[in-house]
Design an enzyme around this catalytic site. Structure first.
Site, PDB file in Angstrom:
ATOM      1  N   LYS A   1      64.352  48.796 162.714  1.00 57.37           N
ATOM      2  CA  LYS A   1      65.382  49.329 161.814  1.00 57.37           C
ATOM      3  C   LYS A   1      66.655  49.671 162.590  1.00 57.37           C
ATOM      4  O   LYS A   1      67.767  49.439 162.111  1.00 57.37           O
ATOM      5  CB  LYS A   1      64.841  50.560 161.077  1.00 57.37           C
ATOM      6  CG  LYS A   1      63.744  50.200 160.077  1.00 57.37           C
ATOM      7  CD  LYS A   1      63.020  51.422 159.499  1.00 57.37           C
ATOM      8  CE  LYS A   1      61.776  50.969 158.738  1.00 57.37           C
ATOM      9  NZ  LYS A   1      61.043  52.054 158.077  1.00 57.37           N
TER      10      LYS A   1
ATOM     11  N   GLN B   1      60.048  58.224 159.319  1.00 59.17           N
ATOM     12  CA  GLN B   1      59.026  57.177 159.334  1.00 59.17           C
ATOM     13  C   GLN B   1      57.657  57.761 159.009  1.00 59.17           C
ATOM     14  O   GLN B   1      57.248  58.768 159.577  1.00 59.17           O
ATOM     15  CB  GLN B   1      59.018  56.496 160.713  1.00 59.17           C
ATOM     16  CG  GLN B   1      58.097  55.306 160.821  1.00 59.17           C
ATOM     17  CD  GLN B   1      58.528  54.109 159.965  1.00 59.17           C
ATOM     18  OE1 GLN B   1      59.708  53.921 159.676  1.00 59.17           O
ATOM     19  NE2 GLN B   1      57.573  53.306 159.543  1.00 59.17           N
TER      20      GLN B   1
ATOM     21  N   ASP C   1      65.177  55.521 151.565  1.00 60.46           N
ATOM     22  CA  ASP C   1      63.855  54.931 151.303  1.00 60.46           C
ATOM     23  C   ASP C   1      63.543  54.918 149.806  1.00 60.46           C
ATOM     24  O   ASP C   1      62.637  54.216 149.366  1.00 60.46           O
ATOM     25  CB  ASP C   1      62.753  55.757 151.989  1.00 60.46           C
ATOM     26  CG  ASP C   1      62.392  55.254 153.382  1.00 60.46           C
ATOM     27  OD1 ASP C   1      62.439  54.034 153.583  1.00 60.46           O
ATOM     28  OD2 ASP C   1      62.048  56.096 154.231  1.00 60.46           O
TER      29      ASP C   1
HETATM   30  N1  GUN Z   1      56.081  53.573 156.668  1.00 59.69           N
HETATM   31  C1  GUN Z   1      55.733  52.361 156.196  1.00 59.69           C
HETATM   32  N2  GUN Z   1      56.715  51.848 155.443  1.00 59.69           N
HETATM   33  C2  GUN Z   1      57.712  52.747 155.442  1.00 59.69           C
HETATM   34  C3  GUN Z   1      59.000  52.783 154.861  1.00 59.69           C
HETATM   35  O1  GUN Z   1      59.440  51.871 154.155  1.00 59.69           O
HETATM   36  N3  GUN Z   1      59.731  53.885 155.112  1.00 59.69           N
HETATM   37  C4  GUN Z   1      59.273  54.904 155.848  1.00 59.69           C
HETATM   38  N4  GUN Z   1      60.051  55.961 156.017  1.00 59.69           N
HETATM   39  N5  GUN Z   1      58.091  54.914 156.419  1.00 59.69           N
HETATM   40  C5  GUN Z   1      57.318  53.840 156.212  1.00 59.69           C
END
Ligand code: GUN
Length: 279
Positions: A49, A93, A116
């Protein structure tokens, strides 16, 4: 033989669009990335990311916290980031270490920075068709369907898996795109009878080999959201790719399918957030 949906190439196009629009803003968008603990898979996702941000001209502000971080310390960090004008989006995350309450953290993120789309306010806005942000993975799937001109209106859509992050919002977006949607889960009897009717089959369960050729209708579009380690140690999805590919009309590979699109949609959400914040 199915057309392989190239998530990597489409994600590159989406990110190029974001990058060019970021260039017109008065300041770069900013993403705060919180990673608690040292889960290796999460570390890989977070690095990805941050690399996407760099590629799109978006600033990223990393916050790596130790696994034993007290909950109040994490919440206080989120509150500070809520008030920081350089930060347009806050991503914590998941999963978090077991002593931390992910729901509480998500609730603490200001909805206008919830890139998100996990906050109940944004989930609610999406569910009534007035989204501020769209959840990244389901939005990435919808973008793929649009780009490859796979129709949804009046089509039978079957989603496997009812997670808050993927399955439920996926069912919602397909419904809003005029699909007739069935959401299957571990308590669904005779799931195969339902999947065999699907024009669009989305699997988000996390079990290698779950979707066999017998479960797929001839000519269906098969979208594999899962990211598993197979018995051979290689990355794989839920779909038995080799067996399903000849039967489907479209299919997403793993890796190189939905994953890159999820990340690209996060960049879109950041652009949206920055514009809302007057950038
Ligand atoms: N863990 C797995 N997928 C995601 C996501 O799309 N966002 C976040 N913050 N954590 C995750």
């Amino acid at each position: 033989m199915a057309v392989r949906i190239d998530g990597k190439a489409l994600a590159a196009q989406v990110k190029a669009r974001v990058r060019s629009e970021v260039g017109t803003l008065s300041r770069p968008p900013g993403l705060a990335v919180i990673l608690v603990g040292d889960d290796p898979a999460s570390a890989v996702y977070v690095r990805g990311k941050e690399a996407d941000c760099a590629e799109c001209g978006i600033r990223s502000f990393p916050h790596r916290l130790p696994a034993d971080t007290p909950e109040e310390t994490l919440l206080e960090l989120v509150r500070q980031l809520n008030e920081d004008d350089a930060v347009d989006g806050i991503l914590c995350q998941l999963p978090l270490p077991p002593h931390l309450d992910a729901d509480l953290v998500i609730h603490t993120i200001r909805p206008d920075k919830d890139v998100d789309c996990f906050h109940p306010f944004n989930v609610g806005q999406m569910s009534i068709g007035r989204p501020a942000f769209l959840p990244c993975t389901p939005a990435g799937v919808m973008e793929m369907l649009r780009y490859y001109q796979i129709p949804t209106a009046g089509k039978r859509c079957v989603v496997l898996g009812r997670s808050n992050i993927v399955g439920k919002p996926m069912a919602m977006l397909l419904t809003q795109a005029d699909g007739t949607v069935t959401l299957c889960h571990s308590r669904t009897p005779d799931m195969e009878a339902l999947t065999r009717e699907a024009d669009i089959l989305v699997s988000a369960v996390g079990r290698p080999g779950l979707v066999t050729a017998e479960m797929v209708k001839e000519g269906a579009a098969v979208i594999d959201v899962a990211m598993n380690r197979g018995p051979d140690g290689k990355l794989c999805g839920d779909v038995d790719f080799a067996a399903v590919e000849p039967k489907a009309s479209y299919i997403t590979p793993v890796p190189g399918g939905v994953g890159p699109m999820t990340r690209a949609m996060l960049m879109c959400n950041l652009l949206t957030a920055a514009k809302k914040h007057g950038a």
